[in-house]
Design a protein around this motif. Structure first.
Motif, short mmCIF file in Angstrom:
data_model
loop_
_atom_site.label_atom_id
_atom_site.label_comp_id
_atom_site.label_asym_id
_atom_site.label_seq_id
_atom_site.Cartn_x
_atom_site.Cartn_y
_atom_site.Cartn_z
N SER A 17 0.76 -1.43 -0.04
CA SER A 17 -0.06 0.01 0.08
C SER A 17 0.76 1.30 -0.10
O SER A 17 2.26 1.06 0.37
CB SER A 17 -0.82 0.03 1.18
OG SER A 17 -1.66 1.03 1.06
N GLU A 28 -3.98 4.32 0.74
CA GLU A 28 -4.64 3.78 -0.33
C GLU A 28 -5.08 2.53 0.11
O GLU A 28 -4.40 1.83 1.07
CB GLU A 28 -3.58 3.56 -1.65
CG GLU A 28 -3.28 4.86 -2.46
CD GLU A 28 -4.30 5.17 -3.57
OE1 GLU A 28 -5.23 4.68 -3.64
OE2 GLU A 28 -4.06 6.56 -3.89
N GLU A 29 -5.99 1.65 -0.62
CA GLU A 29 -6.46 0.65 -0.15
C GLU A 29 -5.52 -0.45 -0.37
O GLU A 29 -4.96 -0.49 -1.52
CB GLU A 29 -7.74 0.34 -0.88
CG GLU A 29 -8.30 -1.17 -0.74
CD GLU A 29 -9.70 -1.19 -0.12
OE1 GLU A 29 -10.18 -1.94 0.36
OE2 GLU A 29 -10.31 0.20 0.16
#
Ligand code: BGC
Length: 247
Positions: A17, A28-29
């Motif tokens: 990530s 971010e995911e």
């Protein structure tokens, strides 16, 4: 530089990530891809490359936590990955094929760095041991916040002279179909042994199993304070990213 792509390479999954390295959080995911089998240098580089592409991160700084002793740019051991990793010049080869500025350290050292900066090891003086219990057992040791890199306490010979990680990693617990009580008791014996050898001031349990700490920690009879990692299973990614700022 406050954003770095952190990648945690494990024996069963490779996850990454974008990390805000000042706050120690994902921005971010996370992307997770299964570790290819056999886990060879080329097959694993392909997966890492997919993650780099997934975040559109070509040419930007990447920190990698890798499940091997890492010294002078080489991977020196291969307990849960393909034997072709032994002595592999990972830093030069992967820098060339991935085309990113790379910093690569041992995965448990990465997890420890994250926990010492952002988690329960923050500002703790003395000797802190962090153990990651996953496919194997990784260890990182800090003295007054300073890492002693590449310790391999998961390979201490334990019951029946087997490496501790073959008996007590999370994968071993599942393979041996151990209930939490028996697992907690056996883990306690191993931790007591480490306690006897190293006389730490704090032990932190990380890795996937840190989330289930209450299931087995009631069996512990240690003198040393012991807790689970606040950064839980994200520590490897956060620490790999953080390490790029420490060189
Ligand atoms: C490896 C270590 C690694 C640990 C956790 C062990 O088998 O020898 O280097 O940190 O697994 O992945």
């Amino acid at each position: 530089m406050s954003q770095v792509l952190g990648i945690d390479v494990g024996g069963s999954g490779i996850k990454g990530s974008i990390v805000d390295v000042e706050k120690g959080v994902f921005i971010e995911e996370r992307i997770k891809i299964s570790t290819p089998q056999p886990a060879t240098p080329t097959a694993m580089a392909k997966v890492v490359n997919k993650i780099i592409k997934g975040f559109d991160w070509a040419g930007k700084p990447v920190g990698i936590g890798f499940p091997s002793v890492i010294k002078n740019g080489h991977a020196l051991t291969a307990a849960n990955i393909d034997a072709s990793w032994i002595d592999y010049p990972i830093v030069s080869k992967w820098s060339a094929s991935l085309k990113c500025p790379l910093n690569i350290i041992n995965d448990a050292d990465a997890a420890g760095l994250a926990e010492m900066r952002f988690g329960k090891g923050k500002d703790v003086k003395g000797v802190v041991i962090l153990l990651t219990l996953g496919t194997g057992i990784g260890s990182s040791i800090f003295v007054d916040g300073r890492l002693m890199p590449n310790t391999e306490f998961g390979h201490i010979q334990y019951m029946h002279r087997k490496p501790a990680e073959k008996l007590l990693s999370n994968a071993a617990r599942e393979n041996r179909k151990l209930g939490w009580k028996v697992y907690g008791r056996e883990l306690n014996g191993y931790l007591q042994y480490l306690e006897f050898l190293l006389n730490p001031d704090l032990i932190i349990i990380g890795g996937g199993i840190s989330k289930k700490f209450e299931n087995y920690s009631n069996q512990f009879t240690l003198k040393t304070p012991i807790t689970n990692a606040a950064t839980m299973n994200d520590a490897g990614i956060i620490g790999a990213a953080l390490a790029t700022t420490l060189i």
